[in-house]
Design a protein around this motif. Structure first.
Motif, PDB file in Angstrom:
ATOM      1  N   LEU A  22       0.493   3.978  -7.253  1.00  0.00           N
ATOM      2  CA  LEU A  22      -0.798   3.963  -7.952  1.00  0.00           C
ATOM      3  C   LEU A  22      -0.735   4.901  -9.153  1.00  0.00           C
ATOM      4  O   LEU A  22      -0.256   6.034  -9.032  1.00  0.00           O
ATOM      5  CB  LEU A  22      -1.908   4.429  -6.992  1.00  0.00           C
ATOM      6  CG  LEU A  22      -3.310   4.602  -7.569  1.00  0.00           C
ATOM      7  CD1 LEU A  22      -3.890   3.264  -8.011  1.00  0.00           C
ATOM      8  CD2 LEU A  22      -4.241   5.238  -6.550  1.00  0.00           C
ATOM      9  N   TYR A  50      -2.847  -2.492  -9.634  1.00  0.00           N
ATOM     10  CA  TYR A  50      -2.187  -1.301 -10.206  1.00  0.00           C
ATOM     11  C   TYR A  50      -1.578  -1.579 -11.585  1.00  0.00           C
ATOM     12  O   TYR A  50      -1.209  -0.648 -12.299  1.00  0.00           O
ATOM     13  CB  TYR A  50      -1.082  -0.763  -9.289  1.00  0.00           C
ATOM     14  CG  TYR A  50      -1.545  -0.245  -7.940  1.00  0.00           C
ATOM     15  CD1 TYR A  50      -2.897  -0.160  -7.607  1.00  0.00           C
ATOM     16  CD2 TYR A  50      -0.620   0.158  -6.973  1.00  0.00           C
ATOM     17  CE1 TYR A  50      -3.307   0.291  -6.363  1.00  0.00           C
ATOM     18  CE2 TYR A  50      -1.032   0.621  -5.731  1.00  0.00           C
ATOM     19  CZ  TYR A  50      -2.370   0.673  -5.435  1.00  0.00           C
ATOM     20  OH  TYR A  50      -2.765   1.123  -4.192  1.00  0.00           O
ATOM     21  N   SER A 162      -6.599  -3.496   4.324  1.00  0.00           N
ATOM     22  CA  SER A 162      -6.671  -2.136   3.789  1.00  0.00           C
ATOM     23  C   SER A 162      -8.142  -1.765   3.651  1.00  0.00           C
ATOM     24  O   SER A 162      -8.965  -2.612   3.263  1.00  0.00           O
ATOM     25  CB  SER A 162      -5.962  -2.093   2.421  1.00  0.00           C
ATOM     26  OG  SER A 162      -6.070  -0.814   1.857  1.00  0.00           O
ATOM     27  N   ASN A 163      -8.448  -0.535   3.976  1.00  0.00           N
ATOM     28  CA  ASN A 163      -9.825  -0.016   3.876  1.00  0.00           C
ATOM     29  C   ASN A 163     -10.784  -0.773   4.795  1.00  0.00           C
ATOM     30  O   ASN A 163     -11.954  -0.947   4.458  1.00  0.00           O
ATOM     31  CB  ASN A 163     -10.314  -0.083   2.414  1.00  0.00           C
ATOM     32  CG  ASN A 163      -9.455   0.768   1.498  1.00  0.00           C
ATOM     33  OD1 ASN A 163      -9.309   1.954   1.735  1.00  0.00           O
ATOM     34  ND2 ASN A 163      -8.866   0.169   0.472  1.00  0.00           N
ATOM     35  N   SER A 212      -1.663  10.728   1.701  1.00  0.00           N
ATOM     36  CA  SER A 212      -1.065  11.581   2.748  1.00  0.00           C
ATOM     37  C   SER A 212      -0.957  13.042   2.314  1.00  0.00           C
ATOM     38  O   SER A 212      -0.983  13.947   3.134  1.00  0.00           O
ATOM     39  CB  SER A 212       0.352  11.101   3.083  1.00  0.00           C
ATOM     40  OG  SER A 212       0.413   9.718   3.219  1.00  0.00           O
ATOM     41  N   GLY A 214      -2.999  14.453   0.171  1.00  0.00           N
ATOM     42  CA  GLY A 214      -4.297  14.884  -0.373  1.00  0.00           C
ATOM     43  C   GLY A 214      -4.526  14.339  -1.773  1.00  0.00           C
ATOM     44  O   GLY A 214      -5.493  14.687  -2.433  1.00  0.00           O
ATOM     45  N   SER A 215      -3.603  13.497  -2.237  1.00  0.00           N
ATOM     46  CA  SER A 215      -3.733  12.792  -3.519  1.00  0.00           C
ATOM     47  C   SER A 215      -4.191  13.673  -4.682  1.00  0.00           C
ATOM     48  O   SER A 215      -5.228  13.406  -5.299  1.00  0.00           O
ATOM     49  CB  SER A 215      -4.701  11.605  -3.340  1.00  0.00           C
ATOM     50  OG  SER A 215      -4.634  10.769  -4.466  1.00  0.00           O
ATOM     51  N   GLY A 217      -3.309  13.765  -7.625  1.00  0.00           N
ATOM     52  CA  GLY A 217      -3.405  13.076  -8.921  1.00  0.00           C
ATOM     53  C   GLY A 217      -4.349  11.881  -8.891  1.00  0.00           C
ATOM     54  O   GLY A 217      -4.271  11.005  -9.734  1.00  0.00           O
ATOM     55  N   PRO A 264       3.988   8.079   0.080  1.00  0.00           N
ATOM     56  CA  PRO A 264       3.690   9.120  -0.907  1.00  0.00           C
ATOM     57  C   PRO A 264       4.063   8.656  -2.310  1.00  0.00           C
ATOM     58  O   PRO A 264       5.119   8.057  -2.510  1.00  0.00           O
ATOM     59  CB  PRO A 264       4.569  10.288  -0.464  1.00  0.00           C
ATOM     60  CG  PRO A 264       5.678   9.662   0.326  1.00  0.00           C
ATOM     61  CD  PRO A 264       5.050   8.487   1.012  1.00  0.00           C
ATOM     62  N   SER A 266       5.087   9.515  -6.132  1.00  0.00           N
ATOM     63  CA  SER A 266       5.561  10.519  -7.084  1.00  0.00           C
ATOM     64  C   SER A 266       6.335   9.802  -8.186  1.00  0.00           C
ATOM     65  O   SER A 266       6.953   8.768  -7.941  1.00  0.00           O
ATOM     66  CB  SER A 266       6.462  11.547  -6.393  1.00  0.00           C
ATOM     67  OG  SER A 266       6.845  12.517  -7.347  1.00  0.00           O
ATOM     68  N   ARG A 271      10.683  15.406  -6.448  1.00  0.00           N
ATOM     69  CA  ARG A 271       9.692  15.231  -5.371  1.00  0.00           C
ATOM     70  C   ARG A 271       9.905  13.895  -4.642  1.00  0.00           C
ATOM     71  O   ARG A 271       9.685  13.793  -3.448  1.00  0.00           O
ATOM     72  CB  ARG A 271       8.271  15.334  -5.935  1.00  0.00           C
ATOM     73  CG  ARG A 271       7.924  16.768  -6.329  1.00  0.00           C
ATOM     74  CD  ARG A 271       6.440  16.956  -6.573  1.00  0.00           C
ATOM     75  NE  ARG A 271       5.997  16.424  -7.847  1.00  0.00           N
ATOM     76  CZ  ARG A 271       6.057  17.069  -9.016  1.00  0.00           C
ATOM     77  NH1 ARG A 271       6.554  18.299  -9.061  1.00  0.00           N
ATOM     78  NH2 ARG A 271       5.629  16.509 -10.125  1.00  0.00           N
TER      79      ARG A 271
HETATM   80  N1  LIG Z   1      -5.054   0.747  -0.336  1.00  0.00           N
HETATM   81  C1  LIG Z   1      -5.723   1.540  -1.122  1.00  0.00           C
HETATM   82  O1  LIG Z   1      -6.924   1.375  -1.366  1.00  0.00           O
HETATM   83  C2  LIG Z   1      -5.012   2.713  -1.750  1.00  0.00           C
HETATM   84  C3  LIG Z   1      -5.749   3.751  -2.340  1.00  0.00           C
HETATM   85  C4  LIG Z   1      -5.037   4.827  -2.879  1.00  0.00           C
HETATM   86  C5  LIG Z   1      -3.660   4.849  -2.821  1.00  0.00           C
HETATM   87  N2  LIG Z   1      -2.954   3.802  -2.274  1.00  0.00           N
HETATM   88  C6  LIG Z   1      -1.463   3.791  -2.222  1.00  0.00           C
HETATM   89  O2  LIG Z   1      -1.036   4.988  -1.580  1.00  0.00           O
HETATM   90  C7  LIG Z   1      -0.148   5.704  -2.433  1.00  0.00           C
HETATM   91  C8  LIG Z   1      -0.260   7.189  -2.167  1.00  0.00           C
HETATM   92  O3  LIG Z   1      -1.565   7.675  -2.402  1.00  0.00           O
HETATM   93  P1  LIG Z   1      -1.900   8.629  -3.612  1.00  0.00           P
HETATM   94  O4  LIG Z   1      -0.974   8.345  -4.730  1.00  0.00           O
HETATM   95  O5  LIG Z   1      -3.349   8.522  -3.892  1.00  0.00           O
HETATM   96  O6  LIG Z   1      -1.725  10.081  -3.021  1.00  0.00           O
HETATM   97  P2  LIG Z   1      -0.546  11.027  -2.461  1.00  0.00           P
HETATM   98  O7  LIG Z   1       0.688  10.280  -2.196  1.00  0.00           O
HETATM   99  O8  LIG Z   1      -1.212  11.807  -1.388  1.00  0.00           O
HETATM  100  O9  LIG Z   1      -0.335  12.061  -3.666  1.00  0.00           O
HETATM  101  C9  LIG Z   1       0.335  11.731  -4.836  1.00  0.00           C
HETATM  102  C10 LIG Z   1       0.226  12.925  -5.775  1.00  0.00           C
HETATM  103  O10 LIG Z   1       0.910  14.048  -5.217  1.00  0.00           O
HETATM  104  C11 LIG Z   1       1.926  14.509  -6.107  1.00  0.00           C
HETATM  105  N3  LIG Z   1       3.099  14.774  -5.268  1.00  0.00           N
HETATM  106  C12 LIG Z   1       3.947  13.860  -4.729  1.00  0.00           C
HETATM  107  N4  LIG Z   1       4.858  14.453  -3.935  1.00  0.00           N
HETATM  108  C13 LIG Z   1       4.596  15.776  -3.990  1.00  0.00           C
HETATM  109  C14 LIG Z   1       5.197  16.905  -3.383  1.00  0.00           C
HETATM  110  N5  LIG Z   1       6.241  16.775  -2.567  1.00  0.00           N
HETATM  111  N6  LIG Z   1       4.679  18.134  -3.660  1.00  0.00           N
HETATM  112  C15 LIG Z   1       3.619  18.258  -4.496  1.00  0.00           C
HETATM  113  N7  LIG Z   1       2.997  17.229  -5.100  1.00  0.00           N
HETATM  114  C16 LIG Z   1       3.476  15.991  -4.835  1.00  0.00           C
HETATM  115  C17 LIG Z   1       2.149  13.396  -7.101  1.00  0.00           C
HETATM  116  O11 LIG Z   1       2.453  13.903  -8.382  1.00  0.00           O
HETATM  117  P3  LIG Z   1       3.870  13.547  -9.120  1.00  0.00           P
HETATM  118  O12 LIG Z   1       3.872  12.078  -9.342  1.00  0.00           O
HETATM  119  O13 LIG Z   1       3.793  14.348 -10.370  1.00  0.00           O
HETATM  120  O14 LIG Z   1       4.944  14.010  -8.170  1.00  0.00           O
HETATM  121  C18 LIG Z   1       0.802  12.685  -7.139  1.00  0.00           C
HETATM  122  O15 LIG Z   1      -0.067  13.301  -8.072  1.00  0.00           O
HETATM  123  C19 LIG Z   1      -0.596   5.255  -3.834  1.00  0.00           C
HETATM  124  O16 LIG Z   1       0.349   5.551  -4.833  1.00  0.00           O
HETATM  125  C20 LIG Z   1      -0.798   3.779  -3.600  1.00  0.00           C
HETATM  126  O17 LIG Z   1       0.461   3.116  -3.575  1.00  0.00           O
HETATM  127  C21 LIG Z   1      -3.620   2.762  -1.716  1.00  0.00           C
END
Ligand SMILES: NC(=O)c1ccc[n+]([C@@H]2O[C@H](COP(=O)([O-])OP(=O)(O)OC[C@H]3O[C@@H](n4cnc5c(N)ncnc54)[C@H](OP(=O)(O)O)[C@@H]3O)[C@@H](O)[C@H]2O)c1
Length: 314
Positions: A22, A50, A162-163, A212, A214-215, A217, A264, A266, A271
């Motif tokens: 995302l 996306y 989803s959701n 996972s 805490g998102s 970004g 996750p 990134s 990362r």
């Molecule tokens: N089904 C749905 O409605 C829905 C909704 C939201 C998300 N999603 C899916 O779920 C995926 C994951 O959710 P998300 O992207 O919202 O949140 P996430 O995976 O919890 O967090 C991603 C964020 O954390 C940073 N990050 C990644 N690894 C890290 C680490 N080891 N240490 C510190 N920071 C780290 C990333 O920045 P960097 O890129 O700079 O590393 C990015 O800003 C999405 O990308 C998408 O594919 C689905």
């Protein structure tokens, strides 16, 4: 270390960890997919919404053309957008995704949300001419019939949702010829979805966690100043120190030990690597309980666009 697989209710195996995409687009997305493939990821989570399916497809083709990958080596998840919920439009959306991904099938196809909208052409969450949300009352059970066709037509190996709330899952299970394999929802240590997980488990459905970490970004529409920062949590940091891991790795290990799939996101190569190095240690039962204790039931992905929709899941 190879990424462990979960086993779905249809017997199919799927990597428990994949790359979320995302808000990753163009070169950022392509480079992230390359870094992930090189690190050993084999599962990529995207969605029609996306806008990066073509980027992901391009890199997968690049690796297949170079002989580094065959189609059966990797797993792609994509999602039905909410303006395609009419059963006969489901395949139209999937065909658009497949053509951008340059694939003949996806490994997992999810209904992105239970809420249908009319395709007014006005906005991402479409509105009508009078400015009101273009809600459509299409029960998810109806859309599910189109999802099942994706499997029978050979365009999706597995289907899921989803959701979705417990009630919506139950309604799908009642009418399904092909059961959903997963429900992809917000799930992390501050919002651990224990009840939803138990409910789904009884029906053979595995949870997939988004957010996972805490998102940090996440899009601005989901940000509140009062939201605690999950990776700064004292317990998570203490465990990170004990295991010589990062806070992110502890959070991902906690979820995968609960048999929850994680994706996750990134775009940072270090990362990306770090996030898959979570299978060489095990949290104790007591530590898993302690992490359960920091749940605050704090949902961060509260989508205002669904307020008032007849199928709003929360
Ligand atoms: N089904 C749905 O409605 C829905 C909704 C939201 C998300 N999603 C899916 O779920 C995926 C994951 O959710 P998300 O992207 O919202 O949140 P996430 O995976 O919890 O967090 C991603 C964020 O954390 C940073 N990050 C990644 N690894 C890290 C680490 N080891 N240490 C510190 N920071 C780290 C990333 O920045 P960097 O890129 O700079 O590393 C990015 O800003 C999405 O990308 C998408 O594919 C689905």
């Amino acid at each position: 270390m190879a990424i462990p697989m979960v086993i779905f209710n249809n017997g199919n195996k799927f990597p428990i960890l994949g790359l979320g995409t995302l808000a990753a687009n163009s070169d950022d997305c392509k480079n992230a997919v390359r870094a992930a493939l090189d690190a050993g990821y084999r599962h990529f989570d995207t969605a029609y919404a996306y806008g990066n399916e073509a980027d992901i497809g391009e890199v997968l083709q690049e690796y297949m053309n170079a002989g580094k990958l065959t189609r059966s080596d990797f797993f792609v998840t994509t999602k039905l957008w909410l303006t395609y919920h009419q059963p006969d439009r489901v395949l139209e959306c999937l065909d658009l995704s497949l053509s951008k991904l340059k694939l003949e099938y996806v490994d997992l196809f999810l209904m992105h949300t239970p809420c249908a909208f009319e395709d007014t052409g006005n906005g991402f969450f479409p509105i009508r001419d009078d400015g009101t949300p273009a809600f459509l009352n299409i029960p998810p059970e109806e859309t599910w019939k189109g999802m099942e066709r994706a499997v029978t037509d050979g365009k999706a190996k597995n289907i899921g949702v989803s959701n979705f709330s417990c009630g919506q899952i139950e309604r799908i299970c009642k009418i399904a010829t092909i059961k959903p394999v997963t429900n992809q929802v917000e799930c992390h240590a501050y919002f651990n979805q224990g009840d939803l997980q138990s409910f789904c488990k009884k029906r053979g459905i595995i949870l997939t966690s988004y957010g996972s970490l805490g998102s940090p970004g996440r899009p601005d529409m989901f940000k509140k100043d009062s939201d605690p920062v999950l990776m700064e949590d004292a317990l998570i940091k203490k465990l990170a120190k004990k295991y010589k891991k990062s806070a992110g790795q502890i959070l991902l290990r906690n979820l995968t030990q609960r048999n929850i799939m994680v994706i996750p996101k990134s775009t940072n190569p270090d990362r990306i690597k770090q996030n898959m190095q979570v299978f060489d240690f095990t949290l104790t039962g007591c530590e898993m309980k302690q992490i359960e204790g920091i749940d605050t039931n704090n949902r961060i992905f509260f989508n205002q666009h669904f307020v008032g929709h007849p199928e709003a899941p929360y």
